[in-house]
Design a protein around this motif. Structure first.
Motif, PDB file in Angstrom:
ATOM      1  N   UNK A   1     -19.078 -22.348 112.086  1.00 49.75           N
ATOM      2  CA  UNK A   1     -18.557 -21.459 113.134  1.00 49.75           C
ATOM      3  C   UNK A   1     -17.069 -21.728 113.360  1.00 49.75           C
ATOM      4  N   UNK A   2     -16.720 -23.022 113.458  1.00 51.56           N
ATOM      5  CA  UNK A   2     -15.321 -23.365 113.696  1.00 51.56           C
ATOM      6  C   UNK A   2     -14.436 -22.906 112.543  1.00 51.56           C
ATOM      7  N   UNK A   3     -14.974 -23.044 111.327  1.00 48.66           N
ATOM      8  CA  UNK A   3     -14.209 -22.612 110.158  1.00 48.66           C
ATOM      9  C   UNK A   3     -13.865 -21.135 110.242  1.00 48.66           C
ATOM     10  N   UNK A   4     -14.884 -20.340 110.553  1.00 53.61           N
ATOM     11  CA  UNK A   4     -14.662 -18.892 110.650  1.00 53.61           C
ATOM     12  C   UNK A   4     -13.618 -18.599 111.716  1.00 53.61           C
ATOM     13  N   UNK A   5     -13.711 -19.313 112.854  1.00 56.22           N
ATOM     14  CA  UNK A   5     -12.768 -19.070 113.943  1.00 56.22           C
ATOM     15  C   UNK A   5     -11.344 -19.477 113.561  1.00 56.22           C
ATOM     16  N   UNK A   6     -11.209 -20.616 112.893  1.00 56.53           N
ATOM     17  CA  UNK A   6      -9.867 -21.058 112.485  1.00 56.53           C
ATOM     18  C   UNK A   6      -9.225 -20.009 111.582  1.00 56.53           C
ATOM     19  N   UNK A   7      -9.999 -19.537 110.607  1.00 54.29           N
ATOM     20  CA  UNK A   7      -9.449 -18.546 109.685  1.00 54.29           C
ATOM     21  C   UNK A   7      -9.106 -17.256 110.444  1.00 54.29           C
ATOM     22  N   UNK A   8     -10.001 -16.827 111.333  1.00 55.09           N
ATOM     23  CA  UNK A   8      -9.760 -15.600 112.097  1.00 55.09           C
ATOM     24  C   UNK A   8      -8.523 -15.702 112.978  1.00 55.09           C
ATOM     25  N   UNK A   9      -8.410 -16.791 113.719  1.00 59.74           N
ATOM     26  CA  UNK A   9      -7.260 -16.968 114.617  1.00 59.74           C
ATOM     27  C   UNK A   9      -5.976 -17.084 113.795  1.00 59.74           C
ATOM     28  N   UNK A  10      -6.059 -17.832 112.696  1.00 60.22           N
ATOM     29  CA  UNK A  10      -4.891 -17.975 111.820  1.00 60.22           C
ATOM     30  C   UNK A  10      -4.417 -16.627 111.297  1.00 60.22           C
ATOM     31  N   UNK A  11      -5.335 -15.803 110.850  1.00 60.52           N
ATOM     32  CA  UNK A  11      -4.963 -14.485 110.336  1.00 60.52           C
ATOM     33  C   UNK A  11      -4.382 -13.605 111.439  1.00 60.52           C
ATOM     34  N   UNK A  12      -4.980 -13.670 112.593  1.00 60.15           N
ATOM     35  CA  UNK A  12      -4.505 -12.870 113.724  1.00 60.15           C
ATOM     36  C   UNK A  12      -3.066 -13.246 114.082  1.00 60.15           C
ATOM     37  N   UNK A  13      -2.720 -14.513 113.892  1.00 62.56           N
ATOM     38  CA  UNK A  13      -1.387 -15.006 114.234  1.00 62.56           C
ATOM     39  C   UNK A  13      -0.400 -14.767 113.092  1.00 62.56           C
ATOM     40  N   UNK A  14      -0.917 -14.774 111.849  1.00 61.45           N
ATOM     41  CA  UNK A  14      -0.045 -14.506 110.702  1.00 61.45           C
ATOM     42  C   UNK A  14       0.390 -13.045 110.662  1.00 61.45           C
ATOM     43  N   UNK A  15      -0.522 -12.184 111.093  1.00 59.44           N
ATOM     44  CA  UNK A  15      -0.255 -10.743 111.040  1.00 59.44           C
ATOM     45  C   UNK A  15       1.085 -10.371 111.681  1.00 59.44           C
ATOM     46  N   UNK A  16       1.344 -10.763 112.949  1.00 57.49           N
ATOM     47  CA  UNK A  16       2.638 -10.382 113.534  1.00 57.49           C
ATOM     48  C   UNK A  16       3.833 -11.047 112.855  1.00 57.49           C
ATOM     49  N   UNK A  17       3.644 -12.227 112.232  1.00 63.58           N
ATOM     50  CA  UNK A  17       4.778 -12.842 111.528  1.00 63.58           C
ATOM     51  C   UNK A  17       5.210 -11.944 110.369  1.00 63.58           C
ATOM     52  N   UNK A  18       4.214 -11.437 109.647  1.00 64.34           N
ATOM     53  CA  UNK A  18       4.532 -10.602 108.491  1.00 64.34           C
ATOM     54  C   UNK A  18       5.060  -9.238 108.939  1.00 64.34           C
ATOM     55  N   UNK A  19       4.478  -8.707 110.026  1.00 65.06           N
ATOM     56  CA  UNK A  19       4.998  -7.438 110.565  1.00 65.06           C
ATOM     57  C   UNK A  19       6.437  -7.611 111.019  1.00 65.06           C
ATOM     58  N   UNK A  20       6.714  -8.746 111.674  1.00 61.52           N
ATOM     59  CA  UNK A  20       8.064  -9.017 112.154  1.00 61.52           C
ATOM     60  C   UNK A  20       9.053  -9.091 111.001  1.00 61.52           C
ATOM     61  N   UNK A  21       8.646  -9.729 109.908  1.00 59.78           N
ATOM     62  CA  UNK A  21       9.530  -9.849 108.752  1.00 59.78           C
ATOM     63  C   UNK A  21       9.860  -8.470 108.198  1.00 59.78           C
ATOM     64  N   UNK A  22       8.860  -7.607 108.131  1.00 61.77           N
ATOM     65  CA  UNK A  22       9.095  -6.253 107.635  1.00 61.77           C
ATOM     66  C   UNK A  22      10.043  -5.498 108.550  1.00 61.77           C
ATOM     67  N   UNK A  23       9.794  -5.591 109.864  1.00 60.38           N
ATOM     68  CA  UNK A  23      10.660  -4.923 110.839  1.00 60.38           C
ATOM     69  C   UNK A  23      12.104  -5.399 110.717  1.00 60.38           C
ATOM     70  N   UNK A  24      12.273  -6.734 110.630  1.00 58.22           N
ATOM     71  CA  UNK A  24      13.618  -7.301 110.617  1.00 58.22           C
ATOM     72  C   UNK A  24      14.376  -6.900 109.363  1.00 58.22           C
ATOM     73  N   UNK A  25      13.715  -7.018 108.222  1.00 62.82           N
ATOM     74  CA  UNK A  25      14.400  -6.679 106.976  1.00 62.82           C
ATOM     75  C   UNK A  25      14.773  -5.200 106.955  1.00 62.82           C
TER      76      UNK A  25
END
Lengths: 511, 110
Positions: free
Chosen positions: A123-147
Motif C-alpha cells: 500500500x505504501x509503495x503505491x502511495x509513494x509512487x502516486x504522490x511522487x507522480x502527482x508532484x512531478x507533474x507540475x515540475x514538468x508542466x512548469x518546465x514546458x511553460x517556462x521554456x
C-alpha cells in the motif's frame, strides 16, 4: 513589452542543465556502496544537507507558482510559503528522530518494519509512487511553460529537457551525486530570484514607487477575499495550511533527506538551517506578485499567471537589461524544476525498483540483469509516466497541483507515521484501513478537481481542499479499526517502539 | 535462534517498562506535543485575525507597512524561533538523559 531575445534564455537554461550534469557526474565517482547510492552514506554535513533540502524543496511551485498566485488571487496566497516551511518543523519534532532510528531507507521500509506486514508495504509503495507522480507533474508542466515563455519553444520541449537531464543524473549517480547538485541549486535559485528582484525594486523606486493598479478587483489587497474561486476562503485557507503542515512528512523525497543525517543533533541543525534558507527565499516570490500588479495589471489572453516572474523584467526595465534578467530567472526556474524532479525521481525510482520491478524482472529474464540496470529502468518509468500525463492533463496552476500532492500525502502517511511512532495500539488492520480510506478520499477529491474543473459552493470548497476533513477521517479510521482489532497489533511492537525512541547507538542494537 | 529472539524481546520489554524510559518519553511528550499544538494554533490565529479583525490587521505601523504584514513576516521568524527552541531543548535536556539511560542499560547488560 519588448520582444524577448531567445538567445539569452537558451544560454541560461542550457548552462543550468550542463552544470547539473557535470556536478552529477562528479558525484558519481564518489558513490560506491548501496548506502551511498540511496542515502549518500549518511555522511552529509548539516549545512550541505540543509542546502540540498532547500534546493530540492523549492520547486516550480515556489519559484513561479507563488508569484503567480499572489498576482491573481492576492495576499492570502502567502499561506503557501508559510505552510511549506511549517511542514518541516512538524516533521522534525514529531517523526524525524523515530524514523531515522528505524533504520529504514524509504517510507515502505518503515511501514513494513513497524507493522510487520507486506500488505502495508505494498500500500505504501503505491502511495509513494502516486504522490511522487502527482508532484512531478507540475515540475514538468512548469518546465514546458517556462521554456515556451522565454524562447517560444513548443510546449512539449521544456518538460522533455528536464525529464532527460533528470534521468541521466539519477540513473547514473544516485543520492550522493544528487545531494551535491541540489545543494548547489539552492544557491543558484536564491541568486536567480534575488538579484533580479533588487534590480526591479530599484526600477520601481526610480519610477516613484507607484501603487498597484487594481484593475480586476478592488478586493485584491484584502485578506481572504475569495478571489481564488473558493467560495469559503477561511475553510480553504485552513485546509490548505493543514495539508502543507502535515503533508511535508509524507513526501517521499523530503523524508529520505533525514536519513542522510548522521544523528539527531545533525538532523536538528539541518532543519534549523532549512527554515532559515526557505524563509529567505520566500521573501522574493510575493514581491514579484506585487510588482506584477503594478506593471502588468492585465496579462494577455492565454498567458498563464505562472509565467509572471519571467515576463516582469521585460515589462519594467530597458530591453537589454530586461532580457538578461529574464534569462537569469529562466535559468533559476530550471534549477528549481531539475532539483525537485531529481529528488522525486530518485525516491520514486528507488521504490519502483525495489518493490515492483526487481522480482518481475528476475522472473522475466531468468536473473539475467544487474541491479543497476533494474534501477535505470525504474528511473525511466518514474519520469515517463508524469511526462505523458503533463502533456494530457489540463494545467490547473503549478502551486495548486503541488498542494493536491500535499493533501494526499497528509491524508495517508501523516496518520501512519504519527500513530506508528507514537501509539503502541496501532494494529496492522487499523493502519491499512487508514491508508486506504485517506488515500481513496483524497485521491478522489484531487481527481475530480483536476479532471472536472472547479465545482461551485461548499462541495467545490470541500473537494478543492480535502485535507481538513480527509486527515481527521484517516486518523479516526486508523484508531477505531485498531481498537476493534487488538489481535492484529504487530508481535514485536514493544521492541520496535523502544528502538524508535532511544538513541541509535543503544546497546540493544546488537540484539 | 528463537530463544535468542525471546530474550531479546524481554530486554526490550524490560527497558520499555523501566521507570527511566517512561520518564524520558513523558518528558518528550510534555515538551513536544504542547509545542506543536501551540505553534499550529498561532498560524491558525493569524488566519482568524485576517478574517475577523481586518481593522486591526490593516492598522498602519510605519508608512505602508500594516500589522498584518508585520505578523505575516513574523510567521517566518516565529517558525525559526520554534525550531531553535526545540533544537536547544533537545540538545540540553533530552539528549543527555537519553545518553545516561543508554549508559545505565549498557552497564546492566554487561
Amino acid at each position: 513589452m519588448g520582444r524577448l531575445n531567445t538567445a539569452y534564455g537558451v544560454v541560461a537554461i542550457a548552462l543550468v542543465c550542463l552544470v547539473t550534469l557535470a556536478v552529477g557526474s562528479f558525484g558519481l565517482r564518489l558513490s560506491r556502496t548501496t548506502s551511498d547510492f540511496y542515502v549518500a552514506g549518511r555522511t552529509v554535513t548539516p549545512y550541505r544537507n540543509a542546502s540540498a533540502i532547500g534546493g530540492e524543496y523549492l520547486s516550480a511551485a515556489s519559484f513561479l507558482g507563488i508569484a503567480g498566485l499572489v498576482y491573481t488571487n492576492g495576499l492570502d496566497m502567502l499561506w503557501f510559503p508559510v505552510g511549506y516551511t511549517v511542514g518541516y518543523v512538524v516533521l522534525l519534532v514529531l517523526v524525524a528522530a523515530p524514523l531515522r532510528r528505524s533504520g529504514a531507507y524509504t517510507l515502505p521500509d518503515f511501514a513494513e518494519a513497524r507493522l510487520e506486514s507486506l500488505a502495508i508495504r505494498r500500500l505504501s509503495t503505491i502511495l509513494v509512487v502516486g504522490i511522487g507522480w502527482l508532484y512531478l507533474l507540475p515540475q514538468l508542466q512548469g518546465a514546458s511553460l517556462a521554456l515556451e515563455a522565454v524562447t517560444g519553444a513548443p510546449g512539449w520541449l521544456g518538460g522533455l529537457v528536464v525529464a532527460v537531464v533528470v534521468v541521466a543524473n539519477v540513473a547514473a549517480g544516485g543520492m550522493r551525486s544528487i545531494t551535491l547538485v541540489q545543494a548547489l541549486q539552492y544557491w543558484v535559485k536564491l541568486t536567480a530570484i534575488a538579484v533580479p528582484a533588487f534590480v526591479l525594486l530599484g526600477a520601481w523606486f526610480s519610477d516613484g514607487a507607484p501603487g498597484p493598479a487594481i484593475a480586476r478587483d478592488t478586493r485584491w489587497e484584502e485578506p481572504l477575499n475569495g478571489l481564488a474561486g473558493q467560495g469559503h476562503p477561511v475553510y480553504a485557507t485552513y485546509s490548505l495550511l493543514l495539508a502543507l503542515a502535515l503533508g511535508t512528512m509524507g513526501l517521499p523525497h523530503v523524508l529520505v533527506r533525514f536519513y542522510t543525517n548522521p544523528d539527531g543533533r545533525a538532523a536538528r541543525r539541518t532543519t534549523l538551517t532549512v527554515v532559515a534558507l526557505l524563509g529567505t527565499f520566500y521573501l522574493f516570490p510575493p514581491l514579484y506578485g506585487l510588482l506584477g500588479r503594478v506593471y502588468l495589471p492585465q496579462l494577455p489572453d492565454g498567458v498563464a499567471a505562472d509565467t509572471l516572474v519571467l515576463r516582469l523584467p521585460m515589462a519594467m526595465v530597458s530591453d537589454g537589461l530586461g532580457q538578461v534578467l529574464a534569462a537569469v530567472l529562466a535559468g533559476g526556474a530550471f534549477a528549481a524544476f531539475l532539483s525537485t524532479a531529481s529528488g522525486l525521481t530518485m525516491s520514486v525510482a528507488g521504490v519502483i525498483d525495489q518493490d515492483l520491478l526487481r522480482r518481475r524482472l528476475g522472473r522475466l529474464t531468468g536473473e539475467d540483469f544487474s541491479a543497476a540496470q533494474g534501477f535505470r529502468l525504474a528511473t525511466v518509468l518514474a519520469v515517463v509516466v508524469p511526462y505523458v500525463a503533463s502533456r494530457v492533463v489540463e494545467p490547473v496552476g503549478l502551486a495548486t497541483m503541488v498542494s493536491l500532492a500535499f493533501a494526499v500525502a497528509a491524508s495517508t502517511f501523516c496518520p501512519l507515521l504519527v500513530l506508528g511512532s507514537w501509539w503502541r495500539g496501532l494494529s496492522t488492520s487499523g493502519a491499512a484501513a487508514g491508508l486506504v480510506v485517506g488515500g481513496t478520499l483524497a485521491t478522489a477529491a484531487v481527481g475530480i478537481t483536476v479532471l472536472a474543473g472547479p465545482v461551485p459552493g461548499w462541495p467545490g470548497a470541500l473537494l478543492g481542499q480535502p485535507a481538513a476533513w480527509s486527515i481527521p477521517l484517516a486518523f479516526a479510521v486508523s484508531v477505531i479499526v485498531s481498537l476493534a482489532t487488538p489481535g492484529r497489533i504487530p508481535r514485536h511492537t514493544a521492541r520496535t517502539m523502544v528502538r524508535l525512541h532511544t538513541p541509535e547507538d543503544l546497546v540493544l542494537e546488537r540484539g | 535462534m528463537s530463544n535468542d529472539a525471546r530474550t531479546d524481546d524481554d530486554v526490550y520489554l524490560g527497558l520499555q517498562q523501566s521507570e527511566e524510559f517512561a520518564e524520558l518519553r513523558t518528558r518528550f511528550r510534555r515538551f513536544v506535543f504542547p509545542l506543536t499544538a501551540l505553534f499550529l494554533a498561532w498560524y491558525f490565529l493569524y488566519v482568524l485575525l485576517s478574517t475577523y479583525a481586518p481593522g486591526f490587521m490593516g492598522h498602519k505601523v510605519l508608512g505602508n507597512v500594516n500589522v498584518g504584514l508585520v505578523l505575516g513576516l513574523g510567521q517566518f521568524v516565529s517558525t525559526f524561533v520554534i525550531t531553535m527552541l526545540y533544537a536547544r531543548w533537545a540538545d540540553r535536556e533530552f539528549d543527555p538523559r537519553a545518553a545516561a539511560l543508554h549508559a545505565r542499560v549498557e552497564e546492566a547488560h554487561r
